[in-house]
Design a protein around this motif. Structure first.
Motif, PDB file in Angstrom:
ATOM      1  N   LEU A   1       0.836  -1.194   0.000  1.00  0.00           N
ATOM      2  CA  LEU A   1       0.000   0.000   0.000  1.00  0.00           C
ATOM      3  C   LEU A   1       0.877   1.252   0.000  1.00  0.00           C
ATOM      4  CD1 LEU A   1      -2.743   1.421   0.121  1.00  0.00           C
ATOM      5  CD2 LEU A   1      -2.627   1.222   2.621  1.00  0.00           C
ATOM      6  N   ARG A   2       1.940   1.229   0.777  1.00  0.00           N
ATOM      7  CA  ARG A   2       2.864   2.372   0.820  1.00  0.00           C
ATOM      8  C   ARG A   2       3.440   2.658  -0.565  1.00  0.00           C
ATOM      9  NH1 ARG A   2       7.865   1.284   4.437  1.00  0.00           N
ATOM     10  NH2 ARG A   2       8.411   0.031   2.626  1.00  0.00           N
ATOM     11  N   ALA A   3       3.842   1.626  -1.285  1.00  0.00           N
ATOM     12  CA  ALA A   3       4.400   1.810  -2.627  1.00  0.00           C
ATOM     13  C   ALA A   3       3.362   2.410  -3.571  1.00  0.00           C
ATOM     14  CB  ALA A   3       4.921   0.483  -3.166  1.00  0.00           C
ATOM     15  N   ASP A   4       2.125   1.949  -3.485  1.00  0.00           N
ATOM     16  CA  ASP A   4       1.074   2.478  -4.352  1.00  0.00           C
ATOM     17  C   ASP A   4       0.749   3.932  -4.016  1.00  0.00           C
ATOM     18  OD1 ASP A   4       0.846   0.147  -5.830  1.00  0.00           O
ATOM     19  OD2 ASP A   4      -0.742  -0.677  -4.553  1.00  0.00           O
ATOM     20  N   VAL A   5       0.631   4.244  -2.741  1.00  0.00           N
ATOM     21  CA  VAL A   5       0.352   5.627  -2.337  1.00  0.00           C
ATOM     22  C   VAL A   5       1.520   6.528  -2.744  1.00  0.00           C
ATOM     23  CG1 VAL A   5      -0.029   7.173  -0.371  1.00  0.00           C
ATOM     24  CG2 VAL A   5      -1.215   4.967  -0.479  1.00  0.00           C
ATOM     25  N   GLU A   6       2.734   6.042  -2.560  1.00  0.00           N
ATOM     26  CA  GLU A   6       3.931   6.801  -2.967  1.00  0.00           C
ATOM     27  C   GLU A   6       3.874   7.126  -4.456  1.00  0.00           C
ATOM     28  OE1 GLU A   6       7.982   8.310  -2.509  1.00  0.00           O
ATOM     29  OE2 GLU A   6       6.921   7.267  -0.918  1.00  0.00           O
ATOM     30  N   SER A   7       3.528   6.143  -5.258  1.00  0.00           N
ATOM     31  CA  SER A   7       3.419   6.344  -6.706  1.00  0.00           C
ATOM     32  C   SER A   7       2.406   7.434  -7.034  1.00  0.00           C
ATOM     33  CB  SER A   7       3.025   5.029  -7.372  1.00  0.00           C
ATOM     34  OG  SER A   7       2.694   5.225  -8.717  1.00  0.00           O
ATOM     35  N   LEU A   8       1.263   7.396  -6.388  1.00  0.00           N
ATOM     36  CA  LEU A   8       0.209   8.379  -6.657  1.00  0.00           C
ATOM     37  C   LEU A   8       0.591   9.773  -6.179  1.00  0.00           C
ATOM     38  CD1 LEU A   8      -2.910   6.245  -5.654  1.00  0.00           C
ATOM     39  CD2 LEU A   8      -2.004   6.656  -7.959  1.00  0.00           C
ATOM     40  N   VAL A   9       1.181   9.864  -5.005  1.00  0.00           N
ATOM     41  CA  VAL A   9       1.571  11.167  -4.462  1.00  0.00           C
ATOM     42  C   VAL A   9       2.693  11.779  -5.286  1.00  0.00           C
ATOM     43  CG1 VAL A   9       2.662  12.285  -2.465  1.00  0.00           C
ATOM     44  CG2 VAL A   9       0.742  10.726  -2.123  1.00  0.00           C
TER      45      VAL A   9
ATOM     46  N   ASP B   1      -2.669   1.247 -12.363  1.00  0.00           N
ATOM     47  CA  ASP B   1      -2.664   0.034 -11.544  1.00  0.00           C
ATOM     48  C   ASP B   1      -2.550   0.377 -10.058  1.00  0.00           C
ATOM     49  OD1 ASP B   1      -0.080   0.950 -12.066  1.00  0.00           O
ATOM     50  OD2 ASP B   1       0.819  -1.041 -12.021  1.00  0.00           O
ATOM     51  N   ALA B   2      -1.715   1.350  -9.711  1.00  0.00           N
ATOM     52  CA  ALA B   2      -1.598   1.784  -8.313  1.00  0.00           C
ATOM     53  C   ALA B   2      -2.910   2.406  -7.848  1.00  0.00           C
ATOM     54  CB  ALA B   2      -0.448   2.775  -8.149  1.00  0.00           C
ATOM     55  N   LEU B   3      -3.524   3.197  -8.701  1.00  0.00           N
ATOM     56  CA  LEU B   3      -4.799   3.827  -8.363  1.00  0.00           C
ATOM     57  C   LEU B   3      -5.873   2.767  -8.110  1.00  0.00           C
ATOM     58  CD1 LEU B   3      -6.371   6.454  -8.010  1.00  0.00           C
ATOM     59  CD2 LEU B   3      -6.811   6.427 -10.472  1.00  0.00           C
ATOM     60  N   ALA B   4      -5.917   1.747  -8.942  1.00  0.00           N
ATOM     61  CA  ALA B   4      -6.907   0.681  -8.781  1.00  0.00           C
ATOM     62  C   ALA B   4      -6.706  -0.062  -7.461  1.00  0.00           C
ATOM     63  CB  ALA B   4      -6.836  -0.292  -9.960  1.00  0.00           C
ATOM     64  N   ARG B   5      -5.447  -0.327  -7.103  1.00  0.00           N
ATOM     65  CA  ARG B   5      -5.185  -1.043  -5.853  1.00  0.00           C
ATOM     66  C   ARG B   5      -5.530  -0.189  -4.621  1.00  0.00           C
ATOM     67  NH1 ARG B   5      -0.782  -2.909  -9.012  1.00  0.00           N
ATOM     68  NH2 ARG B   5       0.574  -1.304  -8.121  1.00  0.00           N
ATOM     69  N   VAL B   6      -5.221   1.105  -4.668  1.00  0.00           N
ATOM     70  CA  VAL B   6      -5.563   1.981  -3.541  1.00  0.00           C
ATOM     71  C   VAL B   6      -7.077   2.106  -3.428  1.00  0.00           C
ATOM     72  CG1 VAL B   6      -5.457   4.366  -2.679  1.00  0.00           C
ATOM     73  CG2 VAL B   6      -3.382   3.226  -3.499  1.00  0.00           C
ATOM     74  N   ASN B   7      -7.761   2.260  -4.556  1.00  0.00           N
ATOM     75  CA  ASN B   7      -9.227   2.332  -4.527  1.00  0.00           C
ATOM     76  C   ASN B   7      -9.840   1.047  -3.973  1.00  0.00           C
ATOM     77  OD1 ASN B   7      -9.616   4.961  -5.424  1.00  0.00           O
ATOM     78  ND2 ASN B   7      -9.589   4.355  -7.569  1.00  0.00           N
ATOM     79  N   ALA B   8      -9.295  -0.095  -4.358  1.00  0.00           N
ATOM     80  CA  ALA B   8      -9.815  -1.373  -3.858  1.00  0.00           C
ATOM     81  C   ALA B   8      -9.623  -1.479  -2.350  1.00  0.00           C
ATOM     82  CB  ALA B   8      -9.131  -2.540  -4.572  1.00  0.00           C
ATOM     83  N   ALA B   9      -8.469  -1.057  -1.870  1.00  0.00           N
ATOM     84  CA  ALA B   9      -8.222  -1.093  -0.426  1.00  0.00           C
ATOM     85  C   ALA B   9      -9.140  -0.120   0.305  1.00  0.00           C
ATOM     86  CB  ALA B   9      -6.762  -0.765  -0.119  1.00  0.00           C
ATOM     87  N   ALA B  10      -9.358   1.058  -0.271  1.00  0.00           N
ATOM     88  CA  ALA B  10     -10.197   2.081   0.362  1.00  0.00           C
ATOM     89  C   ALA B  10     -11.664   1.663   0.416  1.00  0.00           C
ATOM     90  CB  ALA B  10     -10.059   3.411  -0.377  1.00  0.00           C
ATOM     91  N   ALA B  11     -12.084   0.791  -0.483  1.00  0.00           N
ATOM     92  CA  ALA B  11     -13.485   0.367  -0.532  1.00  0.00           C
ATOM     93  C   ALA B  11     -13.862  -0.540   0.625  1.00  0.00           C
ATOM     94  CB  ALA B  11     -13.767  -0.342  -1.864  1.00  0.00           C
ATOM     95  N   GLY B  12     -12.872  -1.124   1.276  1.00  0.00           N
ATOM     96  CA  GLY B  12     -13.155  -2.009   2.405  1.00  0.00           C
ATOM     97  C   GLY B  12     -13.612  -1.233   3.625  1.00  0.00           C
ATOM     98  N   PRO B  13     -14.266  -1.922   4.541  1.00  0.00           N
ATOM     99  CA  PRO B  13     -14.734  -1.223   5.749  1.00  0.00           C
ATOM    100  C   PRO B  13     -13.576  -0.956   6.707  1.00  0.00           C
ATOM    101  CG  PRO B  13     -15.297  -3.539   5.862  1.00  0.00           C
ATOM    102  CD  PRO B  13     -14.671  -3.315   4.509  1.00  0.00           C
TER     103      PRO B  13
END
Length: 189
Positions: A61-69, A81-93
């Protein structure tokens, strides 16, 4: 561990210094410290399940957020791909919070329903989504100008002219280096 970046997701980025190869989340114990320090779990929460799989998930998650930031700081489009993974993680409760009485009868925070890796990842990913979709906060994103520092922070200073992640660390290093340059220049003149 530092927790002064202005957002939980940016504090997660600060757990790795790529130029020095310094990994701040090497094992479950360090991840436990970060989770408590970041305020994601109350300090007395039992975190017995934190293991190597949690460490890997938070690093990913850190690597994906780093990429986006970093893309945002460059003014580039995000890696899909990083955006999709962060969005998928954010969708969880995210984990639920409850107010319970401690031994002295005071109300304190406690996580309801147990601690799960996916819930804590969701909390951090949501913070990243909120940061990256808020024009006001995006405009405050800065990369530290300190030599060898790769930290990112929100510049909430009065004039929005902050240059370093920490005035006490990177800012102090810069002031000391500037002083040394002046002394050397005066000695060679």
């Amino acid at each position: 561990m530092w927790f002064d970046s202005g957002r939980v997701c940016l504090d997660l980025l600060a757990t790795f210094a790529p130029r020095r190869g310094a990994e701040g989340i090497r094992d479950g114990d360090e991840l436990r410290l970060w989770l408590v320090g970041a305020g994601l779990v109350p300090d007395r929460t039992p975190l017995g399940l934190v293991g190597p799989d949690w460490v890997v998930a938070f690093r990913e998650l850190r690597a994906d957020v780093e990429s986006l930031v970093r893309a945002e700081l460059r003014g580039a489009g995000p890696a899909e791909d990083a955006l999709a993974r962060v969005n998928a993680a954010a969708a969880g409760p995210p984990p639920g919070l409850c107010a319970v009485r401690d031994q002295e009868g005071n109300l304190v925070r406690e996580l309801c329903g147990g601690v799960e890796c996916s819930g804590l990842l969701a909390a951090v990913a949501r913070d990243a989504v909120e940061l990256l979709t808020d024009p006001g906060d995006r405009a405050l994103l800065r990369a530290c100008e300190g030599e060898g520092c790769a930290r990112v922070y929100l510049d909430t200073s009065r004039g929005h002219r902050r240059r370093w992640c920490s005035s006490e660390v990177c800012g102090n290093r810069e002031r000391v280096a500037r002083h040394r340059r002046r002394v050397l220049a005066a000695e060679s003149a």
